[in-house]
Design a protein around this motif. Structure first.
Motif, PDB file in Angstrom:
ATOM      1  N   ALA A  87       0.835  -1.210   0.000  1.00  0.00           N
ATOM      2  CA  ALA A  87       0.000   0.000   0.000  1.00  0.00           C
ATOM      3  C   ALA A  87       0.867   1.256   0.000  1.00  0.00           C
ATOM      4  CB  ALA A  87      -0.942  -0.001   1.203  1.00  0.00           C
ATOM      5  N   GLN A  88       1.942   1.250   0.772  1.00  0.00           N
ATOM      6  CA  GLN A  88       2.835   2.406   0.813  1.00  0.00           C
ATOM      7  C   GLN A  88       3.476   2.640  -0.550  1.00  0.00           C
ATOM      8  OE1 GLN A  88       2.685  -0.074   3.051  1.00  0.00           O
ATOM      9  NE2 GLN A  88       3.249   0.605   5.086  1.00  0.00           N
ATOM     10  N   ALA A  89       3.863   1.564  -1.213  1.00  0.00           N
ATOM     11  CA  ALA A  89       4.488   1.696  -2.530  1.00  0.00           C
ATOM     12  C   ALA A  89       3.491   2.248  -3.551  1.00  0.00           C
ATOM     13  CB  ALA A  89       5.038   0.344  -2.996  1.00  0.00           C
ATOM     14  N   ILE A  90       2.262   1.773  -3.512  1.00  0.00           N
ATOM     15  CA  ILE A  90       1.236   2.271  -4.427  1.00  0.00           C
ATOM     16  C   ILE A  90       0.984   3.747  -4.151  1.00  0.00           C
ATOM     17  CG2 ILE A  90      -1.214   2.128  -5.057  1.00  0.00           C
ATOM     18  CD1 ILE A  90      -0.998  -0.931  -4.414  1.00  0.00           C
ATOM     19  N   LEU A  91       0.826   4.099  -2.880  1.00  0.00           N
ATOM     20  CA  LEU A  91       0.557   5.482  -2.510  1.00  0.00           C
ATOM     21  C   LEU A  91       1.705   6.398  -2.944  1.00  0.00           C
ATOM     22  CD1 LEU A  91      -1.538   7.290  -1.180  1.00  0.00           C
ATOM     23  CD2 LEU A  91      -0.489   6.760   1.030  1.00  0.00           C
ATOM     24  N   ALA A  92       2.941   5.968  -2.730  1.00  0.00           N
ATOM     25  CA  ALA A  92       4.101   6.767  -3.149  1.00  0.00           C
ATOM     26  C   ALA A  92       4.098   6.961  -4.665  1.00  0.00           C
ATOM     27  CB  ALA A  92       5.396   6.098  -2.687  1.00  0.00           C
ATOM     28  N   GLU A  93       3.770   5.928  -5.392  1.00  0.00           N
ATOM     29  CA  GLU A  93       3.716   6.021  -6.859  1.00  0.00           C
ATOM     30  C   GLU A  93       2.625   7.001  -7.303  1.00  0.00           C
ATOM     31  OE1 GLU A  93       5.130   4.917 -10.739  1.00  0.00           O
ATOM     32  OE2 GLU A  93       5.981   4.637  -8.744  1.00  0.00           O
ATOM     33  N   LEU A  94       1.461   6.928  -6.665  1.00  0.00           N
ATOM     34  CA  LEU A  94       0.359   7.838  -7.012  1.00  0.00           C
ATOM     35  C   LEU A  94       0.723   9.288  -6.692  1.00  0.00           C
ATOM     36  CD1 LEU A  94      -2.662   5.711  -5.752  1.00  0.00           C
ATOM     37  CD2 LEU A  94      -2.049   6.172  -8.143  1.00  0.00           C
ATOM     38  N   GLU A  95       1.361   9.496  -5.552  1.00  0.00           N
ATOM     39  CA  GLU A  95       1.779  10.850  -5.188  1.00  0.00           C
ATOM     40  C   GLU A  95       2.827  11.384  -6.169  1.00  0.00           C
ATOM     41  OE1 GLU A  95       1.094  10.439  -0.360  1.00  0.00           O
ATOM     42  OE2 GLU A  95       3.128  10.632  -1.143  1.00  0.00           O
ATOM     43  N   GLY A  96       3.794  10.554  -6.499  1.00  0.00           N
ATOM     44  CA  GLY A  96       4.822  10.968  -7.448  1.00  0.00           C
ATOM     45  C   GLY A  96       4.239  11.303  -8.812  1.00  0.00           C
ATOM     46  N   TRP A  97       3.316  10.488  -9.262  1.00  0.00           N
ATOM     47  CA  TRP A  97       2.673  10.699 -10.553  1.00  0.00           C
ATOM     48  C   TRP A  97       1.834  11.984 -10.522  1.00  0.00           C
ATOM     49  CZ3 TRP A  97      -0.646   6.236 -13.079  1.00  0.00           C
ATOM     50  CH2 TRP A  97      -0.771   6.454 -14.451  1.00  0.00           C
ATOM     51  N   SER A  98       1.132  12.202  -9.408  1.00  0.00           N
ATOM     52  CA  SER A  98       0.357  13.439  -9.246  1.00  0.00           C
ATOM     53  C   SER A  98       1.283  14.652  -9.367  1.00  0.00           C
ATOM     54  CB  SER A  98      -0.340  13.472  -7.879  1.00  0.00           C
ATOM     55  OG  SER A  98      -1.347  12.502  -7.794  1.00  0.00           O
ATOM     56  N   HIS A  99       2.426  14.570  -8.689  1.00  0.00           N
ATOM     57  CA  HIS A  99       3.396  15.667  -8.733  1.00  0.00           C
ATOM     58  C   HIS A  99       3.917  15.874 -10.154  1.00  0.00           C
ATOM     59  CE1 HIS A  99       7.207  17.801  -7.839  1.00  0.00           C
ATOM     60  NE2 HIS A  99       6.402  18.436  -7.002  1.00  0.00           N
ATOM     61  N   GLU A 100       4.201  14.783 -10.852  1.00  0.00           N
ATOM     62  CA  GLU A 100       4.665  14.870 -12.244  1.00  0.00           C
ATOM     63  C   GLU A 100       3.636  15.569 -13.132  1.00  0.00           C
ATOM     64  OE1 GLU A 100       5.613  10.952 -13.707  1.00  0.00           O
ATOM     65  OE2 GLU A 100       6.877  10.556 -11.944  1.00  0.00           O
ATOM     66  N   GLU A 101       2.368  15.390 -12.796  1.00  0.00           N
ATOM     67  CA  GLU A 101       1.287  16.008 -13.575  1.00  0.00           C
ATOM     68  C   GLU A 101       1.041  17.460 -13.177  1.00  0.00           C
ATOM     69  OE1 GLU A 101      -0.398  14.689 -16.219  1.00  0.00           O
ATOM     70  OE2 GLU A 101       1.006  13.011 -16.095  1.00  0.00           O
ATOM     71  N   GLY A 102       1.816  17.966 -12.217  1.00  0.00           N
ATOM     72  CA  GLY A 102       1.733  19.363 -11.848  1.00  0.00           C
ATOM     73  C   GLY A 102       0.883  19.681 -10.633  1.00  0.00           C
ATOM     74  N   TYR A 103       0.425  18.663  -9.935  1.00  0.00           N
ATOM     75  CA  TYR A 103      -0.392  18.883  -8.746  1.00  0.00           C
ATOM     76  C   TYR A 103       0.509  19.053  -7.521  1.00  0.00           C
ATOM     77  CZ  TYR A 103      -4.272  17.559 -11.715  1.00  0.00           C
ATOM     78  OH  TYR A 103      -5.204  17.515 -12.731  1.00  0.00           O
ATOM     79  N   THR A 104       0.008  19.777  -6.540  1.00  0.00           N
ATOM     80  CA  THR A 104       0.799  20.070  -5.346  1.00  0.00           C
ATOM     81  C   THR A 104       0.227  19.445  -4.078  1.00  0.00           C
ATOM     82  OG1 THR A 104      -0.399  22.157  -5.033  1.00  0.00           O
ATOM     83  CG2 THR A 104       1.664  22.234  -6.302  1.00  0.00           C
ATOM     84  N   ALA A 105      -0.879  18.717  -4.199  1.00  0.00           N
ATOM     85  CA  ALA A 105      -1.493  18.093  -3.024  1.00  0.00           C
ATOM     86  C   ALA A 105      -2.340  16.904  -3.452  1.00  0.00           C
ATOM     87  CB  ALA A 105      -2.355  19.106  -2.266  1.00  0.00           C
ATOM     88  N   CYS A 106      -2.634  16.059  -2.474  1.00  0.00           N
ATOM     89  CA  CYS A 106      -3.567  14.951  -2.663  1.00  0.00           C
ATOM     90  C   CYS A 106      -4.608  15.008  -1.551  1.00  0.00           C
ATOM     91  CB  CYS A 106      -2.861  13.597  -2.580  1.00  0.00           C
ATOM     92  SG  CYS A 106      -1.696  13.262  -3.905  1.00  0.00           S
ATOM     93  N   VAL A 107      -5.832  14.648  -1.889  1.00  0.00           N
ATOM     94  CA  VAL A 107      -6.890  14.489  -0.899  1.00  0.00           C
ATOM     95  C   VAL A 107      -7.429  13.072  -1.036  1.00  0.00           C
ATOM     96  CG1 VAL A 107      -7.529  16.937  -0.927  1.00  0.00           C
ATOM     97  CG2 VAL A 107      -8.753  15.329  -2.402  1.00  0.00           C
ATOM     98  N   LEU A 108      -8.094  12.618   0.007  1.00  0.00           N
ATOM     99  CA  LEU A 108      -8.729  11.305  -0.056  1.00  0.00           C
ATOM    100  C   LEU A 108      -9.771  11.189   1.039  1.00  0.00           C
ATOM    101  CD1 LEU A 108      -7.538   9.310   2.417  1.00  0.00           C
ATOM    102  CD2 LEU A 108      -5.514   9.473   0.987  1.00  0.00           C
ATOM    103  N   GLU A 109     -10.626  10.199   0.877  1.00  0.00           N
ATOM    104  CA  GLU A 109     -11.630   9.863   1.880  1.00  0.00           C
ATOM    105  C   GLU A 109     -11.487   8.397   2.214  1.00  0.00           C
ATOM    106  OE1 GLU A 109     -15.355   7.935   3.187  1.00  0.00           O
ATOM    107  OE2 GLU A 109     -14.358   7.631   1.266  1.00  0.00           O
TER     108      GLU A 109
END
Length: 148
Positions: A87-109
């Motif tokens: 789960a940590q690896a998936i989350l890190a990958e999603l965060e990194g990809w979000s950053h690559e796409e120009g986003y500066t934050a993540c939200v979740l529920e």
């Protein structure tokens, strides 16, 4: 473990989401139908599937939330493979990809009924934030935000 970036059209992601939905039906009980309407996977462009020995064991996705943030969605690790850092690896990958796409934050529920998920997000630096959108007024929902 290997991570694959793909889309919601990927059959391994679709199978993992079916397992996730089955799991969440047991957790959410009568509230499941309400939550399910917000968790469709149609046309998700940012999906990660985790493999162990070429077997799909976990997944996650994100979608744009606003101009600054993405929303993490459909996080799941097969129960037989939990506790291995997937789960940590998936989350890190999603965060990194979000950053690559120009986003500066993540939200979740997530749900108060999923203490392992709450613990993961808290440990990973996510901070509680007021419930947003469709989760406002939902007592079992907990929303988080993290700056990237």
């Amino acid at each position: 473990m290997t991570l694959l970036r793909t889309t919601s059209d990927h059959t391994d992601f679709q199978r993992l989401v079916l397992a996730l939905d089955t799991y969440l039906t047991g957790v959410n009980g009568s509230d499941d139908a309400y939550y399910r309407q917000f968790n469709t996977i149609d046309a998700l462009r940012y999906v990660v599937v985790a493999y162990v020995n070429d077997v799909p064991v976990g997944c996650g996705a994100f979608k744009p939330f606003d101009q600054q943030a993405t929303e993490i969605k459909r996080m799941f690790v097969d129960p037989a493979h939990r506790g291995q850092g997937i789960a940590q690896a998936i989350l890190a990958e999603l965060e990194g990809w979000s950053h690559e796409e120009g986003y500066t934050a993540c939200v979740l529920e997530t749900s108060v009924k999923l203490p392992g998920a709450v613990q993961l997000y808290t440990k990973w630096g996510y901070e509680r934030t007021p419930n947003y959108g469709q989760y406002v007024g939902m007592p079992d929902s907990i929303c988080f935000r993290k700056s990237l």
